[in-house]
Structures are given as structure tokens and as C-alpha cells.
Design an enzyme around this catalytic site. Sequence first.
Site, PDB file in Angstrom:
ATOM      1  N   LYS A   1       0.860  -1.173   0.000  1.00 29.05           N
ATOM      2  CA  LYS A   1       0.000   0.000   0.000  1.00 29.05           C
ATOM      3  C   LYS A   1       0.903   1.232   0.000  1.00 29.05           C
ATOM      4  CE  LYS A   1      -2.987   2.883   2.685  1.00 29.05           C
ATOM      5  NZ  LYS A   1      -3.364   3.287   4.058  1.00 29.05           N
ATOM      6  N   GLY A  29      -7.536   9.338  10.252  1.00 25.46           N
ATOM      7  CA  GLY A  29      -7.762   9.402  11.690  1.00 25.46           C
ATOM      8  C   GLY A  29      -8.794  10.408  12.146  1.00 25.46           C
ATOM      9  N   ASN A  80      -8.349   1.742  10.372  1.00 29.13           N
ATOM     10  CA  ASN A  80      -7.552   1.407  11.544  1.00 29.13           C
ATOM     11  C   ASN A  80      -8.082   2.132  12.775  1.00 29.13           C
ATOM     12  OD1 ASN A  80      -4.002   1.648  12.465  1.00 29.13           O
ATOM     13  ND2 ASN A  80      -5.679   0.629  13.457  1.00 29.13           N
ATOM     14  N   THR A  81      -7.997   3.471  12.759  1.00 32.26           N
ATOM     15  CA  THR A  81      -8.347   4.252  13.946  1.00 32.26           C
ATOM     16  C   THR A  81      -9.785   4.031  14.383  1.00 32.26           C
ATOM     17  OG1 THR A  81      -6.760   5.931  13.217  1.00 32.26           O
ATOM     18  CG2 THR A  81      -8.287   6.568  14.950  1.00 32.26           C
ATOM     19  N   ALA A 120      -9.284   5.813   4.886  1.00 34.04           N
ATOM     20  CA  ALA A 120      -9.113   6.972   5.773  1.00 34.04           C
ATOM     21  C   ALA A 120     -10.420   7.733   5.954  1.00 34.04           C
ATOM     22  CB  ALA A 120      -8.029   7.917   5.282  1.00 34.04           C
ATOM     23  N   GLY A 121     -10.700   8.070   7.205  1.00 36.69           N
ATOM     24  CA  GLY A 121     -11.810   8.942   7.528  1.00 36.69           C
ATOM     25  C   GLY A 121     -13.030   8.256   8.113  1.00 36.69           C
TER      26      GLY A 121
END
Length: 260
Positions: free
Chosen positions: A102, A163, A211-212, A189-190
Site C-alpha cells: 500500500k 484518523g 484502523n483508527t 481513511a476517515g
Amino acid sequence: MSDTPLNIAGKNYSSRLLVGTGKYKDLEETGLAIAASGAQIVTVAIRRTNIGQDANQPNLLDVISPDKYTILPNTAGCYTAADAVRTCRLARELLDGHTLVKLEVLGDEKTLYPDIPATLEAAQLLIKEDFQVMVYTNDDPIMAKRFEELGCVAVMPLAAPIGSGLGIRNPFNIVTIVENANVPILVDAGVGTASDAAIAMELGCDGVLMNTAIAAAKQPILMASAMKKAIEAGREAYKAGRMPRKRYATASSPLDGQFV
């Protein structure tokens, strides 16, 4: 109900949820959350995570075995094309010739938005070296198509800053990217909660990487389970086809044949 698998670089996956490994309190929680998510592809920040570089430190691969998961090395923390390419080469050495990566090249530390010219440069170099590149980019349909034409095996537009948990800020661009793509499109993301993941899938995305949203939840393992269900529900809703939006009400029960 059957569904076509997610195919990335010639390999099929039944799960359309991809997860990261950062921000958990320890490796045990990391392993449990990933297992609860049902993910088959797990991304690892090579510059921040020990996967064998330091024999004296805990090894992440002890809880996410490459025998069970597809390990997706990423270039998080890279701000130049040269650093990103170097990181991918290191990952290939550590993972016995593994070429699926990635790619992300960041523009600045505050926004973590991608540096698109540097990302293009790195993608070109990596593809020439036979890497299979999944690329993190902004939600620009033109750039998404450019990365596809360059030879990236998947394009990963952001939904919102990394994040941030803001959810999908520009669904119209995401739909445009999906409609014009011939490679998998995965929101990256987001995402902040399960409904964000479901929306991404309802828009037609092939998958979501996060992830977050899981690691920073009050109960990460429970959130991982919720994300698994959201991805599945969103995918089914997309395939089912939602009803058209209408300005005025429509009776749920038909009037034809009523008795009174």
C-alpha cells in the site's frame, strides 16, 4: 446469497474489510480485534512496526501470521517518493519477496493529505520493479483514473483526513471514481463508525480499509465486529438497489382492491 469475491492482484478474498494494526493498547488486543473483524488483508506500517527488523522486540507477525492473513506493508510516515520506494523494498526483503504494497506519500504532518506528484513518482518506480501497488490518493476522479492507467492494482481514495473519523465527506466524487474504475476501489481513511463503512459500500466501493475507527473505539473488539457487519450490510444493500428518493409520500399499502 452469493457474491463475487474481492479480487486484488489476482487473489480472491471473501472479506471486503481491510484493517490496520496501529494504536491498539497491546498485541493481544490487536490480534483479537483483527480476528473479530473477519479481515483477510491486514496492513502494517513498516516504518513504525516490528515485523522482524528487531529480534529483541515483540513481533507483530506473532499475532497476525502470514499463513492466515495477507500482510499489506504500507509506507505510512513517508513524505518523499524515495522514502516510500525504499520502505517497499525493505518490506519485500522482510516478507520473503512479497510484492503487494500500500503506497502512501504524505504532503504534510497536519493534514496527512497525499502528495500526489510524489505518489505518482513512487508508483511509477514501484510498478517498474514489479510491485503490486494499492495506492492511497485523494478523492479526485481524474487522479484515481490516472493511477489505474499507470498500473496500480487498486485505488484507495480518502473519505476524510486520516484518523479524523469524519465519514465520507464527498460521496459524489467517490461514486464517480467507482463508476469509471476497472480496478477495485477501496475507501481509505476517515471512517469513524459502522454507518460510515456501510455508506461506503452502498456507494459501490469494493471495500474499506480502516484502523483508527476500530483501535480508538472504547471497545475495539466490539467495534471490529460491528464493522464486519456494516461492510456486509452495505454490500448487500448496494447489490439489492435502493428505492428511488421521492419528494412526497407514497402509501406503503396499495390502494387497488381496498374494501372501503
